[in-house]
Motif scaffolding. Structure first.
Motif, mmCIF file in Angstrom:
data_model
loop_
_atom_site.group_PDB
_atom_site.id
_atom_site.type_symbol
_atom_site.label_atom_id
_atom_site.label_comp_id
_atom_site.label_asym_id
_atom_site.label_seq_id
_atom_site.Cartn_x
_atom_site.Cartn_y
_atom_site.Cartn_z
ATOM 1 N N ASN A 31 0.814 -1.223 0.000
ATOM 2 C CA ASN A 31 0.000 0.000 0.000
ATOM 3 C C ASN A 31 0.845 1.270 0.000
ATOM 4 N N THR A 32 2.059 1.157 -0.505
ATOM 5 C CA THR A 32 2.966 2.297 -0.585
ATOM 6 C C THR A 32 3.409 2.482 -2.031
ATOM 7 N N ILE A 33 3.357 3.707 -2.506
ATOM 8 C CA ILE A 33 3.790 3.991 -3.871
ATOM 9 C C ILE A 33 5.315 3.909 -3.954
ATOM 10 N N ILE A 34 5.800 3.150 -4.922
ATOM 11 C CA ILE A 34 7.236 3.043 -5.146
ATOM 12 C C ILE A 34 7.660 4.192 -6.047
ATOM 13 N N GLU A 35 8.623 4.963 -5.587
ATOM 14 C CA GLU A 35 9.071 6.115 -6.352
ATOM 15 C C GLU A 35 9.648 5.686 -7.695
ATOM 16 N N ALA A 36 9.485 6.566 -8.682
ATOM 17 C CA ALA A 36 9.954 6.267 -10.037
ATOM 18 C C ALA A 36 11.456 5.985 -10.061
ATOM 19 N N GLU A 37 12.188 6.677 -9.208
ATOM 20 C CA GLU A 37 13.637 6.475 -9.149
ATOM 21 C C GLU A 37 13.973 5.049 -8.727
ATOM 22 N N ASN A 38 13.224 4.522 -7.742
ATOM 23 C CA ASN A 38 13.450 3.148 -7.301
ATOM 24 C C ASN A 38 13.055 2.133 -8.368
ATOM 25 N N VAL A 39 11.938 2.385 -9.033
ATOM 26 C CA VAL A 39 11.500 1.491 -10.110
ATOM 27 C C VAL A 39 12.533 1.463 -11.223
ATOM 28 N N SER A 40 13.029 2.633 -11.594
ATOM 29 C CA SER A 40 14.053 2.717 -12.642
ATOM 30 C C SER A 40 15.319 1.961 -12.231
ATOM 31 N N SER A 41 15.706 2.097 -10.966
ATOM 32 C CA SER A 41 16.898 1.406 -10.465
ATOM 33 C C SER A 41 16.733 -0.103 -10.525
ATOM 34 N N ILE A 42 15.522 -0.576 -10.210
ATOM 35 C CA ILE A 42 15.242 -2.018 -10.241
ATOM 36 C C ILE A 42 15.317 -2.556 -11.664
ATOM 37 N N VAL A 43 14.688 -1.855 -12.595
ATOM 38 C CA VAL A 43 14.723 -2.289 -13.996
ATOM 39 C C VAL A 43 16.156 -2.284 -14.517
#
Length: 485
Positions: A383-395
């Motif tokens: 229930n927490t939004i993952i910041e775009a920076e973290n998503v980009s880092s994961i990809v």
């Protein structure tokens, strides 16, 4: 570049590693193996001597840590403990090659069950040393340095972020040092419990001690002279399996469990995803073993399926299950589980469950956006939004992992081994599982040429440091002090 800080940290690491060699040296003396004992004594003298010089040379050092220094310190520390860990093998008088000793040291510190020197042919002192190195490597030797340096006024937050496996998406606790201390308490308690349970299972004390250290660090099993194979009963399989799972769970959640916050654990998406994938995979593989006639007893099939799934999902690696004889569908499931690995903030390797979960949610978001291009649909976990920076880092990390694997598969193919071995070996090393299929299904990488073994050792290091700490050194901006803060 704060060179004094780097030297100071390495000095502390060498001091800790030198002290850690004492039990193995004592065992060598007890067994009457003077050559091995002398090798450990000389190794300790070298490490403690260098540590003393480093301490004297860095009496006055700045405590401020820059981002680039944190990565460099972590890489320097892991490189130091690995090369220092080579000394007992080389100086043991057993005639081990330098590249084989290097492979063994890397495998132990990176908690991989891969090997090129058969443990049954090693003196007991070296087997114990491998277990100690795995135990320390599991929790991260850098955390020991942070604990010690905290008393000296050095902020270790950046070092911790650079070393801990997995992405830092959620905050742990406001006081980092309390979290680290609690993590070590849990690690010690787990060690004591596993040792007691293995002794209850009538596993000999020495084998129980060594495999306790490798179990809680998800470093697999060291089958010294067949003692573990002789006692690898369903009870022992379940004990090792359960605690390998526990060691693969985020230690922050284990701290919550110790404080009675069960609801937080049950609500954690990564935790549920990890346990459900293990449970469903174990049931599916057990069914396949029965259908294909590999196992005839449902109970045996279930226990073996559970042990095999945990072996690969936790990236521990139990080289006692003959998975080469399992159906191809079972090996495919195990390969996927090995790539995903365990939870972030645990002792396991792999891509990490949380990265894989975010990646799946990102794919789902992409499909949804195709249908509803104007809709706002963020990637969410717990229930927490993952910041775009973290998503980009994961990809980015997953793409790097894939690129390194493909390149490594080509490098490993130079040994001209069968396809199953060639394609599974790089994954086994990158995820720090140490087990693959084909010729490396038992963790034996001596089938590769010397250069292949050295490259394999580098892959294990890259996997343990999640590649960023190594790849970042090739960035021009890393070495440009004007652009780095």
């Amino acid at each position: 570049m704060n060179k004094r800080l780097i030297v100071r940290t390495i000095s502390i690491i060498l001091l800790a590693e030198g002290i850690a060699m004492i039990p193995a040296m004592a065992l060598a003396f007890y067994d009457g193996n003077k050559k091995v004992a002398l090798g450990f004594l000389i190794s300790m003298g070298i490490l403690l001597g260098i540590s003393a010089i480093g301490h004297m040379a860095t009496k006055n050092y700045k405590v401020k840590i820059k981002v680039r220094e944190s990565y460099l310190v972590v890489l320097a520390c892991w490189t130091t403990v690995i090369f220092a860990g080579v000394l007992p093998y080389v100086l043991s008088g057993e005639g081990y090659k330098l590249y084989d000793s290097f492979f063994e040291s890397v495998a132990s510190w990176t908690t991989s069950c891969a090997w090129v020197i058969n443990a049954s042919a090693m003196p007991r002192a070296l087997v114990l040393w491998r277990g100690i190195a795995s135990w320390l490597g599991g929790i991260g030797i850098i955390l020991i340095a942070i604990l010690i340096m905290s008393a000296l006024g050095v902020n270790g937050q950046k070092l911790l972020n650079a070393e801990l496996p997995g992405p830092s998406i959620f905050k742990t606790r406001a006081r980092m040092m309390d979290t680290i201390r609690e993590t070590y308490r849990i690690y010690l308690v787990m060690t004591g419990v596993v040792l007691a349970l293995l002794l209850i299972g009538k596993v000999p004390f020495f084998e129980s001690l060594v495999n306790t250290m490798t179990c809680v660090s998800t470093a697999g099993i060291i089958d010294y002279q067949g003692a573990i194979a002789a006692h690898f009963t369903p009870y022992v399989k379940v004990v090792l399996g359960i605690f390998s799972i526990i060691a693969s769970i985020n230690f922050v959640l284990l701290i919550s469990l110790a404080k009675g916050r069960i609801k937080r654990i049950l609500e954690d998406y990564e935790f549920r995803f990890f346990l459900i994938s293990i449970g469903l995979s174990a049931l599916f593989i057990a069914a396949m073993l029965l259908i294909h006639g590999v196992r005839r007893n449902p109970g045996t099939a279930l226990v073996d399926g559970f042990a095999g799934v945990v072996s690969f999902a936790s990236t521990a690696g139990f080289p006692l299950e003959r998975v080469n004889n399992w159906p191809t569908i079972c090996k495919s499931i195990l390969l996927i589980l090995m790539i995903i690995g365990g939870s972030a903030g645990s002792t396991s390797g792999g891509i990490k469950v949380i990265r894989f979960a975010v990646f799946l949610k990102l794919i789902r978001r992409g499909v949804y956006k195709r249908i509803h291009p104007t809709a706002t649909k963020p990637v969410m976990l717990n229930n927490t939004i993952i910041e775009a920076e973290n998503v980009s880092s994961i990809v980015t990390y997953i793409l790097i992992f894939l690129a390194v694997y493909l390149f490594s598969a080509i490098v490993m193919s130079l040994n001209n081994l069968d396809m199953e071995t060639t394609l599974s070996a790089p994954i086994a090393l990158l995820t720090n599982t140490g087990l693959g299929f084909g010729l490396v299904s038992r963790g034996d990488f001596s089938v590769f040429a010397p250069l292949g073994r050295v490259y394999g050792a580098l892959l294990m290091m890259a996997g343990r440091l999640e590649m960023y700490a190594i790849l970042i050194l090739f960035s021009r901006s890393f070495w440009n002090a004007d652009r780095t803060k």
